[in-house]
Scaffold this active site. Structure first.
Site, PDB file in Angstrom:
ATOM      1  N   ASP A 139      -8.464  -6.774  -4.523  1.00 62.51           N
ATOM      2  CA  ASP A 139      -8.239  -5.542  -3.763  1.00 62.51           C
ATOM      3  C   ASP A 139      -9.316  -4.521  -4.109  1.00 62.51           C
ATOM      4  O   ASP A 139      -9.536  -4.217  -5.282  1.00 62.51           O
ATOM      5  CB  ASP A 139      -6.844  -4.993  -4.102  1.00 62.51           C
ATOM      6  CG  ASP A 139      -6.402  -3.862  -3.190  1.00 62.51           C
ATOM      7  OD1 ASP A 139      -7.250  -3.273  -2.491  1.00 62.51           O
ATOM      8  OD2 ASP A 139      -5.191  -3.558  -3.184  1.00 62.51           O
ATOM      9  N   SER A 177       0.832  -1.197   0.000  1.00 64.71           N
ATOM     10  CA  SER A 177       0.000   0.000   0.000  1.00 64.71           C
ATOM     11  C   SER A 177       0.870   1.252   0.000  1.00 64.71           C
ATOM     12  O   SER A 177       1.724   1.414  -0.874  1.00 64.71           O
ATOM     13  CB  SER A 177      -0.953  -0.046   1.205  1.00 64.71           C
ATOM     14  OG  SER A 177      -2.012   0.860   1.047  1.00 64.71           O
ATOM     15  N   HIS A 194      -7.007  -6.323  -0.093  1.00 58.85           N
ATOM     16  CA  HIS A 194      -5.914  -5.368   0.070  1.00 58.85           C
ATOM     17  C   HIS A 194      -4.895  -5.855   1.094  1.00 58.85           C
ATOM     18  O   HIS A 194      -3.693  -5.628   0.941  1.00 58.85           O
ATOM     19  CB  HIS A 194      -6.462  -4.002   0.488  1.00 58.85           C
ATOM     20  CG  HIS A 194      -5.435  -2.922   0.483  1.00 58.85           C
ATOM     21  ND1 HIS A 194      -4.758  -2.538  -0.654  1.00 58.85           N
ATOM     22  CD2 HIS A 194      -4.937  -2.138   1.496  1.00 58.85           C
ATOM     23  CE1 HIS A 194      -3.899  -1.565  -0.362  1.00 58.85           C
ATOM     24  NE2 HIS A 194      -3.987  -1.313   0.922  1.00 58.85           N
TER      25      HIS A 194
END
Length: 273
Positions: A223, A95, A251
């Site tokens: 995701d 991320s 995610h």
């Protein structure tokens, strides 16, 4: 961690460094880190670390004490800075951790065996680092969530704070994770920042440094935070050496599909060492 780092150096070890995303900490890698550490036969000589970035995890600083993205990434930079000459690390960013990995590769390209982006923001060498964050939020199919971003101070000298909302956490981050990991995440997440104000005024990462480092992107197909379509756009925008994919990963792939993430990292460590 320091003692184990010293032991690893004494054996001439190589390194895998797992870099968490916003609001999280090294704890988010607990399944992957433990599996990698037990994979001694396949990862002979590797040391695995999952540091807490500044004002994250158990790091004692408050967010107000971390005014820039470089300050936030400081613990990762310190680990790379401390590596003896000739030793390299496979950096795995998740991320927002992708931007931390990119900054580390920009500053220490000679110490990065490979930069791995796991459902991560991956900048190019043309636009400011903030560009990949802003473009994701501006997608036509972007779904508004209950995430909260607000000023830290009245005069705007500090970056806005950021926190995932309960609905976004359940439906966009952890939707394929176990109830136990969802509970863990909600318990341990801390208010953080995307550092947009700082990242918007930074120059693009350079082709000679960040651009020269070998890169692998691991696409997480389920995701909802950085959707597959956008992950693949980043790869098209900034071509990498290799693309892997994990089906069934949300995610938080390190929690929802830890075995697949470990396999990817082991394969990368073998090929790019």
């Amino acid at each position: 961690m320091e003692a184990s780092m010293e032991a690893a150096r004494g054996s001439g070890a190589k390194h895998i460094i797992l870099v968490h995303g916003a609001c999280h900490g090294g704890w988010s890698w607990y399944k992957v880190a433990s599996r990698l550490r037990s994979a001694a036969a396949e990862l002979l000589g590797y040391h695995v670390a999952a540091p807490d970035l500044a004002a994250s995890g158990v790091d004692g600083r408050r967010l107000s004490e971390v005014p820039t993205f470089r300050d936030y990434t400081g613990p990762l930079l310190d680990v790379l800075r401390s590596l003896p000459a000739g030793e390299k690390a496979v950096l795995v960013g998740h991320s927002l951790g992708g931007l931390s990995v990119a900054l580390a590769a920009e500053l220490f390209p000679e110490k990065v065996a490979a930069a791995v982006f796991l459902a991560a923001f991956m900048p190019d060498c043309v636009s400011p680092p903030s560009d990949v964050l802003l473009k994701n939020g501006a997608r036509e199919n972007y779904t508004p969530s209950d995430n909260e971003m607000k000023p830290q101070d009245a005069d705007g000298k500090l970056p806005s704070s950021f926190m995932f909302g309960p609905q976004a956490t359940e439906q966009m981050l952890y939707q394929l994770c176990s109830p136990e990991d969802l509970t863990l995440g909600k318990s341990l997440m801390r208010i953080s920042s995307l550092f947009l104000e700082d990242l918007q005024i930074q120059p693009p990462f350079s082709k000679d440094h960040y651009g020269s480092v070998r890169k692998v992107y691991v696409v997480c197909k389920q995701d909802e935070t950085i959707p597959e379509e956008y992950q693949r756009w980043m790869v098209t925008n900034n071509p990498v050496d290799e693309v892997m994919e994990i089906d069934g990963a949300d995610h938080m792939a390190m929690l929802s599909t830890p075995d697949q993430v470990v396999k990817c990292i082991i394969d990368i460590a073998k090929r790019y060492s």
